[in-house]
Design a protein around this motif. Structure first.
Motif, PDB file in Angstrom:
ATOM      1  N   CYS A  50      -7.303  -2.633  38.924  1.00  0.00           N
ATOM      2  CA  CYS A  50      -7.386  -4.082  38.759  1.00  0.00           C
ATOM      3  C   CYS A  50      -8.798  -4.532  39.105  1.00  0.00           C
ATOM      4  O   CYS A  50      -9.498  -3.892  39.889  1.00  0.00           O
ATOM      5  N   ILE A  93      -7.383  -9.108  36.641  1.00  0.00           N
ATOM      6  CA  ILE A  93      -6.770  -8.409  35.511  1.00  0.00           C
ATOM      7  C   ILE A  93      -6.168  -7.091  35.990  1.00  0.00           C
ATOM      8  O   ILE A  93      -6.801  -6.329  36.719  1.00  0.00           O
ATOM      9  N   CYS A 123      -4.581  -3.386  34.946  1.00  0.00           N
ATOM     10  CA  CYS A 123      -4.527  -2.351  33.920  1.00  0.00           C
ATOM     11  C   CYS A 123      -3.654  -1.214  34.428  1.00  0.00           C
ATOM     12  O   CYS A 123      -3.888  -0.693  35.520  1.00  0.00           O
ATOM     13  N   VAL A 140      -1.749   2.466  32.992  1.00  0.00           N
ATOM     14  CA  VAL A 140      -1.697   3.416  31.874  1.00  0.00           C
ATOM     15  C   VAL A 140      -0.822   4.602  32.253  1.00  0.00           C
ATOM     16  O   VAL A 140      -0.969   5.176  33.339  1.00  0.00           O
ATOM     17  N   THR A 177       0.203   1.313  27.749  1.00  0.00           N
ATOM     18  CA  THR A 177      -0.697   0.644  28.676  1.00  0.00           C
ATOM     19  C   THR A 177      -0.300  -0.815  28.843  1.00  0.00           C
ATOM     20  O   THR A 177       0.372  -1.395  27.979  1.00  0.00           O
ATOM     21  N   PHE A 199      -2.280  -4.420  29.984  1.00  0.00           N
ATOM     22  CA  PHE A 199      -3.560  -5.053  30.301  1.00  0.00           C
ATOM     23  C   PHE A 199      -3.323  -6.558  30.267  1.00  0.00           C
ATOM     24  O   PHE A 199      -3.238  -7.154  29.188  1.00  0.00           O
ATOM     25  N   LEU A 205     -12.041   1.045  35.230  1.00  0.00           N
ATOM     26  CA  LEU A 205     -12.474  -0.055  34.378  1.00  0.00           C
ATOM     27  C   LEU A 205     -13.991  -0.213  34.472  1.00  0.00           C
ATOM     28  O   LEU A 205     -14.551  -0.169  35.571  1.00  0.00           O
ATOM     29  N   GLN A 207     -16.777  -3.622  28.944  1.00  0.00           N
ATOM     30  CA  GLN A 207     -15.440  -3.821  28.400  1.00  0.00           C
ATOM     31  C   GLN A 207     -14.810  -2.502  27.967  1.00  0.00           C
ATOM     32  O   GLN A 207     -14.248  -2.376  26.879  1.00  0.00           O
ATOM     33  N   LEU A 229     -12.475   1.111  29.175  1.00  0.00           N
ATOM     34  CA  LEU A 229     -11.516   1.738  30.074  1.00  0.00           C
ATOM     35  C   LEU A 229     -11.671   3.248  29.951  1.00  0.00           C
ATOM     36  O   LEU A 229     -11.646   3.786  28.838  1.00  0.00           O
ATOM     37  N   CYS A 262     -11.837   4.127  26.108  1.00  0.00           N
ATOM     38  CA  CYS A 262     -10.993   3.207  25.353  1.00  0.00           C
ATOM     39  C   CYS A 262     -11.643   1.825  25.305  1.00  0.00           C
ATOM     40  O   CYS A 262     -12.256   1.382  26.277  1.00  0.00           O
TER      41      CYS A 262
END
Length: 229
Positions: free
Chosen positions: A139, A156, A158, A160, A165, A167, A210, A215, A217, A228
């Protein structure tokens, strides 16, 4: 993880302990022989850790019983202990001086206000994909444009596991509002061609990170790093 810990001089740290599913409080005298066998479900099977320095100076640890403990970083004193989840806590992170986020094998992620006594649930995201040893959580705070990570941006989450996933933002409600519970919006990841990854080819993800400024992952998978967007 604590292996057969036996305090030689019990102090305030051991005067209020939480064991198994219930909470047991007992006063121990300095002369009393005290031992704490590590039974299955003991709240002292620590599984994850986070800390906050500056204005708080505490260490927060999650346990296999679903309990969360907060200790004074300098004195080792137990400041708080509560049953945060129904199953093992697999992730804890300091969000601010008074906020901690935790994730569990019960497939929930909870944001806590630790200033209150006992700590109060601020918000919860449930139905996170994965099992106890396959849940990967990260996060981060982001600006609204998602280009720069800043302390006061949106929080945020995240998560997985395999090919799925999550998000999504974690809503931070006011103290006088009831906790907000939101079902996780699961997304099936796609390959470079934009095709959904089939269940027969799901990834064995062991770690995630992250990169907010770019931007991106990153997924750690069996000796490989997958990038990603």
């Amino acid at each position: 993880y604590v292996d057969h810990y036996k305090p030689s001089n019990p102090d305030a740290l051991f005067k209020s302990l939480s064991w198994n599913i219930g909470i047991v409080t007992k006063e121990y005298s300095q002369s009393e022989e005290t031992s704490f066998p590590l039974e299955q479900g003991s709240s002292f099977h620590f599984t994850c850790l986070t800390s906050h320095c500056g204005g708080g100076d505490w260490v927060c640890v999650g346990s296999s019983s679903g309990h969360i403990h907060i200790f004074d970083r300098r004195r080792g004193k137990l400041l708080a202990c509560w049953r945060a989840h129904q199953k093992a806590v697999v992730y804890v992170k300091s969000i601010s001086r008074y906020k901690v986020i935790s994730a569990s094998a019960d497939k929930t992620v909870v944001l806590w206000n630790i200033l209150s006594s006992p700590p109060q649930k601020i918000s919860c995201i449930y139905n996170i994909p994965g099992k106890e040893h396959s849940i990967n959580i990260a996060c981060h705070h982001f600006r609204e444009d998602g280009l720069v990570s800043v302390p006061d941006g949106d929080l945020i989450l995240c998560a997985v596991t395999g090919r799925k996933t999550v998000f999504m933002p974690i809503t931070e409600t006011q103290c006088d509002e009831p906790p907000l519970e939101v079902k996780a919006d699961r997304i099936v990841m796609s390959d470079c061609g934009g095709n959904p990854i089939p269940s027969s080819e799901k990834l064995k993800v062991s770690s995630i990170a992250l990169l907010p400024c770019r931007q991106l992952l990153l997924l750690g998978c069996e000796g490989e790093i997958h990038v990603c967007l």
